[in-house]
Design a protein around this motif. Structure first.
Motif, mmCIF file in Angstrom:
data_model
loop_
_atom_site.group_PDB
_atom_site.id
_atom_site.type_symbol
_atom_site.label_atom_id
_atom_site.label_comp_id
_atom_site.label_asym_id
_atom_site.label_seq_id
_atom_site.Cartn_x
_atom_site.Cartn_y
_atom_site.Cartn_z
ATOM 1 N N GLU A 119 0.852 -1.184 0.000
ATOM 2 C CA GLU A 119 0.000 0.000 0.000
ATOM 3 C C GLU A 119 0.888 1.234 0.000
ATOM 4 O OE1 GLU A 119 -3.097 2.096 3.031
ATOM 5 O OE2 GLU A 119 -3.612 0.035 2.407
ATOM 6 N N LYS A 135 -11.919 4.060 -5.121
ATOM 7 C CA LYS A 135 -12.282 3.021 -6.088
ATOM 8 C C LYS A 135 -12.212 3.515 -7.532
ATOM 9 C CE LYS A 135 -13.099 0.728 -2.395
ATOM 10 N NZ LYS A 135 -11.976 -0.050 -1.816
ATOM 11 N N ILE A 148 -7.476 3.442 -3.267
ATOM 12 C CA ILE A 148 -8.018 2.833 -2.051
ATOM 13 C C ILE A 148 -8.718 3.887 -1.208
ATOM 14 C CG2 ILE A 148 -7.423 1.682 0.120
ATOM 15 C CD1 ILE A 148 -5.057 0.414 -1.326
ATOM 16 N N ASP A 149 -8.057 5.036 -1.047
ATOM 17 C CA ASP A 149 -8.612 6.101 -0.208
ATOM 18 C C ASP A 149 -7.930 7.407 -0.576
ATOM 19 O OD1 ASP A 149 -10.185 7.286 1.713
ATOM 20 O OD2 ASP A 149 -8.906 6.727 3.404
#
Length: 216
Positions: A119, A135, A148-149
């Motif tokens: 990550e 996403k 992811i964020d």
């Protein structure tokens, strides 16, 4: 147009200063097959034109503006770069539509192992965060990734083992610079929403218009 699926990692063999730009000689193996002078190729996500072919290398010219707004300006012999040939009509679109027009240079802030993947958190240039959504799609050094964020201008993405092994993102870490290209569909949507009556857009694309016409 590209897909963000890196085909090969090339190695910079030579960087030659040219009037208002530079010439890059990049050692390659796989992508030399079928490549012709004049073809487009993404180097770390920046669309360049092949101007010369060698038995195991390609030469591309880079104008001053591209050197200024991408990480290509800091390349030196021995550096590795992500390479992808332009998308052909009929090819599978395994990543997402990538134009090869870099929006800015981000900086890797952290990288940690999470299960089988890595990550990575990247700080993107101010103003680009509005085009990025969880996403959604994002290209870093020409690699198609899923967000992811996002918090402020910090974007978290994940690298599966294949991506880490077959792109230069696998060996990059905190402090390294990456070329950032946001999803071009987000840019077009913003433009549609921002159109004014003076520009021939009526009241622009509004939530009311979408609801009235059955889109939402």
């Amino acid at each position: 147009m590209f897909t963000g699926l890196v085909e090969e990692i090339g190695v910079v063999r030579r960087v030659e200063a040219a009037p208002m730009g530079a010439r890059l000689t990049i050692a390659v193996k796989e992508i030399i097959a079928g490549t012709r002078v004049g073809d487009s190729i993404a180097v770390n996500g920046a669309c360049l034109t092949v101007v010369e072919l060698m038995p195991a290398a390609i030469v591309a010219e880079v104008m001053a503006e591209t050197l200024r707004v991408t990480n290509l300006g800091s390349l030196k012999p021995g550096d590795k770069v992500n390479l992808e040939r332009a998308l052909r009509l009929g090819d599978r679109l395994g990543g997402h539509l990538v134009s090869g027009h870099v929006d800015g240079v981000g900086e890797i802030k952290s990288k940690r192992r999470v299960g089988i993947a890595w990550e990575m958190e990247v700080a993107v240039p101010a103003g680009l965060e509005r085009y990025i959504a969880p996403k959604g799609s994002l290209a870093l050094d020409g690699t198609s990734l899923t967000v992811i964020d996002i918090k402020g201008n910090k974007v978290a993405v994940g690298l599966i083992p294949h991506t880490a092994a077959h792109t230069i993102l696998g060996v990059k870490g905190p402090g390294d610079k990456v070329n950032v290209e946001v999803d071009l569909l987000a840019r077009y949507l913003e433009r549609l929403l921002a159109r004014t009556p003076k520009e021939g857009g009526g009241e622009g694309l509004t939530w009311e218009f979408l609801a009235a016409n059955g889109f939402i």
